[in-house]
Design an enzyme around this catalytic site. Structure first.
Site, PDB file in Angstrom:
ATOM      1  N   GLY A  12       0.654  12.330 -34.331  1.00 32.08           N
ATOM      2  CA  GLY A  12       1.036  11.288 -35.282  1.00 32.08           C
ATOM      3  C   GLY A  12       2.525  11.072 -35.444  1.00 32.08           C
ATOM      4  O   GLY A  12       2.984  10.722 -36.534  1.00 32.08           O
ATOM      5  N   THR A  13       3.313  11.228 -34.366  1.00 30.69           N
ATOM      6  CA  THR A  13       4.751  11.003 -34.504  1.00 30.69           C
ATOM      7  C   THR A  13       5.068   9.537 -34.798  1.00 30.69           C
ATOM      8  O   THR A  13       5.961   9.239 -35.601  1.00 30.69           O
ATOM      9  CB  THR A  13       5.494  11.459 -33.236  1.00 30.69           C
ATOM     10  OG1 THR A  13       4.917  10.833 -32.087  1.00 30.69           O
ATOM     11  CG2 THR A  13       5.417  12.973 -33.071  1.00 30.69           C
ATOM     12  N   ASN A  14       4.359   8.621 -34.162  1.00 30.80           N
ATOM     13  CA  ASN A  14       4.576   7.211 -34.466  1.00 30.80           C
ATOM     14  C   ASN A  14       4.077   6.860 -35.867  1.00 30.80           C
ATOM     15  O   ASN A  14       4.667   6.011 -36.544  1.00 30.80           O
ATOM     16  CB  ASN A  14       3.897   6.321 -33.421  1.00 30.80           C
ATOM     17  CG  ASN A  14       4.710   6.221 -32.148  1.00 30.80           C
ATOM     18  OD1 ASN A  14       5.926   6.110 -32.177  1.00 30.80           O
ATOM     19  ND2 ASN A  14       4.039   6.278 -31.007  1.00 30.80           N
ATOM     20  N   ARG A  67     -18.401   1.742 -27.170  1.00 36.32           N
ATOM     21  CA  ARG A  67     -18.821   0.546 -27.901  1.00 36.32           C
ATOM     22  C   ARG A  67     -19.332   0.903 -29.296  1.00 36.32           C
ATOM     23  O   ARG A  67     -18.977   0.250 -30.289  1.00 36.32           O
ATOM     24  CB  ARG A  67     -19.894  -0.209 -27.118  1.00 36.32           C
ATOM     25  CG  ARG A  67     -20.235  -1.580 -27.724  1.00 36.32           C
ATOM     26  CD  ARG A  67     -21.196  -2.359 -26.828  1.00 36.32           C
ATOM     27  NE  ARG A  67     -20.695  -2.476 -25.464  1.00 36.32           N
ATOM     28  CZ  ARG A  67     -19.804  -3.377 -25.096  1.00 36.32           C
ATOM     29  NH1 ARG A  67     -19.313  -4.240 -25.977  1.00 36.32           N
ATOM     30  NH2 ARG A  67     -19.399  -3.425 -23.839  1.00 36.32           N
ATOM     31  N   ILE A  93     -10.588   4.125 -25.456  1.00 37.68           N
ATOM     32  CA  ILE A  93     -10.682   2.702 -25.141  1.00 37.68           C
ATOM     33  C   ILE A  93     -11.567   2.022 -26.171  1.00 37.68           C
ATOM     34  O   ILE A  93     -12.713   2.426 -26.403  1.00 37.68           O
ATOM     35  CB  ILE A  93     -11.250   2.499 -23.728  1.00 37.68           C
ATOM     36  CG1 ILE A  93     -10.282   3.059 -22.686  1.00 37.68           C
ATOM     37  CG2 ILE A  93     -11.501   1.012 -23.461  1.00 37.68           C
ATOM     38  CD1 ILE A  93     -10.823   3.037 -21.270  1.00 37.68           C
ATOM     39  N   LEU A  94     -11.036   0.972 -26.785  1.00 37.45           N
ATOM     40  CA  LEU A  94     -11.806   0.181 -27.734  1.00 37.45           C
ATOM     41  C   LEU A  94     -12.403  -1.019 -27.007  1.00 37.45           C
ATOM     42  O   LEU A  94     -11.740  -1.658 -26.193  1.00 37.45           O
ATOM     43  CB  LEU A  94     -10.908  -0.289 -28.883  1.00 37.45           C
ATOM     44  CG  LEU A  94     -10.315   0.843 -29.739  1.00 37.45           C
ATOM     45  CD1 LEU A  94      -9.250   0.298 -30.675  1.00 37.45           C
ATOM     46  CD2 LEU A  94     -11.410   1.554 -30.519  1.00 37.45           C
ATOM     47  N   ASN A 108       0.036  -2.407 -30.539  1.00 32.45           N
ATOM     48  CA  ASN A 108       0.080  -1.146 -29.810  1.00 32.45           C
ATOM     49  C   ASN A 108       1.514  -0.912 -29.334  1.00 32.45           C
ATOM     50  O   ASN A 108       2.218  -1.855 -28.996  1.00 32.45           O
ATOM     51  CB  ASN A 108      -0.860  -1.182 -28.606  1.00 32.45           C
ATOM     52  CG  ASN A 108      -0.838   0.131 -27.833  1.00 32.45           C
ATOM     53  OD1 ASN A 108      -1.055   1.203 -28.393  1.00 32.45           O
ATOM     54  ND2 ASN A 108      -0.575   0.067 -26.534  1.00 32.45           N
ATOM     55  N   HIS A 110       3.672   1.020 -26.376  1.00 24.28           N
ATOM     56  CA  HIS A 110       3.515   1.628 -25.060  1.00 24.28           C
ATOM     57  C   HIS A 110       4.867   2.156 -24.607  1.00 24.28           C
ATOM     58  O   HIS A 110       5.885   1.449 -24.724  1.00 24.28           O
ATOM     59  CB  HIS A 110       2.992   0.586 -24.058  1.00 24.28           C
ATOM     60  CG  HIS A 110       2.788   1.151 -22.683  1.00 24.28           C
ATOM     61  ND1 HIS A 110       1.731   1.983 -22.383  1.00 24.28           N
ATOM     62  CD2 HIS A 110       3.515   1.025 -21.536  1.00 24.28           C
ATOM     63  CE1 HIS A 110       1.813   2.340 -21.107  1.00 24.28           C
ATOM     64  NE2 HIS A 110       2.885   1.778 -20.578  1.00 24.28           N
TER      65      HIS A 110
END
Length: 217
Positions: A12-14, A67, A93-94, A108, A110
């Site tokens: 959880g750094t971000n 899913r 993956i969502l 998001n 990246h």
């Protein structure tokens, strides 16, 4: 005031960068209302608890597939009346149900300058390993909206970071986080919450604060 949910899987750094920005008043017209983790052991949940933010677990192991997990996440977000979803080190993956429920409302971050070193298989240290192996002189980070294509949504913000002689994937990862990710992610979240992001095709236009209610010229 827009309600923000942050999806996490690990340290959880971000998330901490967002919490710190919120505490400093740098996220205007938005508040982190929830943290959702794919793992009950994620340290990010402790960061959320320390900041007084409700944490929830939607564990991948509890569902037969991505899913089903995605549908459970969407249902939770809708019950929480979430306006913006932020993927901050979420490692699963969502499926398309998420994008359908929150079009141009999922951000998001990246750790590369998209379209370089992105897409399937490019995550975590792998991104920095491949950047160093390729021999690029500049890397960085990108905040983008999420669509059905991995790392393929419209770009909101980017920030460059120079690669230094003797860099390892670990030292480069740390510098990209400190100099880029932790800077542009809170900024992008704040811009969204101020209604200053306008998506036209693949381009995200950023409105000046004084013009956010005016049509884009």
């Amino acid at each position: 005031m827009k309600r923000i949910a942050v999806l996490v899987s690990g340290g959880g750094t971000n998330l901490q960068a967002l919490i710190d920005a919120q505490g400093a008043g740098a996220i205007q017209n938005g508040t982190i209302a929830a943290v959702l983790s794919s793992s009950p052991a994620a340290y990010a949940l402790e960061r959320a608890a320390a900041a007084g933010i409700p944490g929830y677990v939607v564990a991948r192991k509890d569902f037969p597939g991505n899913r089903e997990m995605t549908r459970a996440i969407v249902e939770r977000l809708q019950r929480l009346d979430i306006d913006l979803v932020v993927l901050a080190g979420f490692l699963h993956i969502l499926t398309e149900e998420m994008v359908a429920a929150y079009p141009n409302r999922i951000l998001n971050v990246h750790p590369a300058l998209i379209p370089s070193f992105c897409g399937a298989g490019y995550y975590g240290l792998h991104v920095h390993e491949r950047a160093l192996a390729y021999g690029v002189k500049v890397t960085g980070a990108t905040v983008h909206f999420v669509n059905e294509e991995p790392d393929g949504g419209p770009i909101v913000l980017q920030r460059a970071v120079d690669i230094q002689e003797g860099d390892t994937p670990e030292t480069l990862q740390r510098r990209v986080m400190e100099q880029a990710e932790w800077v542009i992610l809170p900024r992008a979240v704040s811009l969204f919450c101020q209604d200053r992001l306008v998506v036209k095709g693949r381009t995200v236009h950023i409105l000046p604060a004084c013009e956010k209610e005016e049509p884009l010229c």
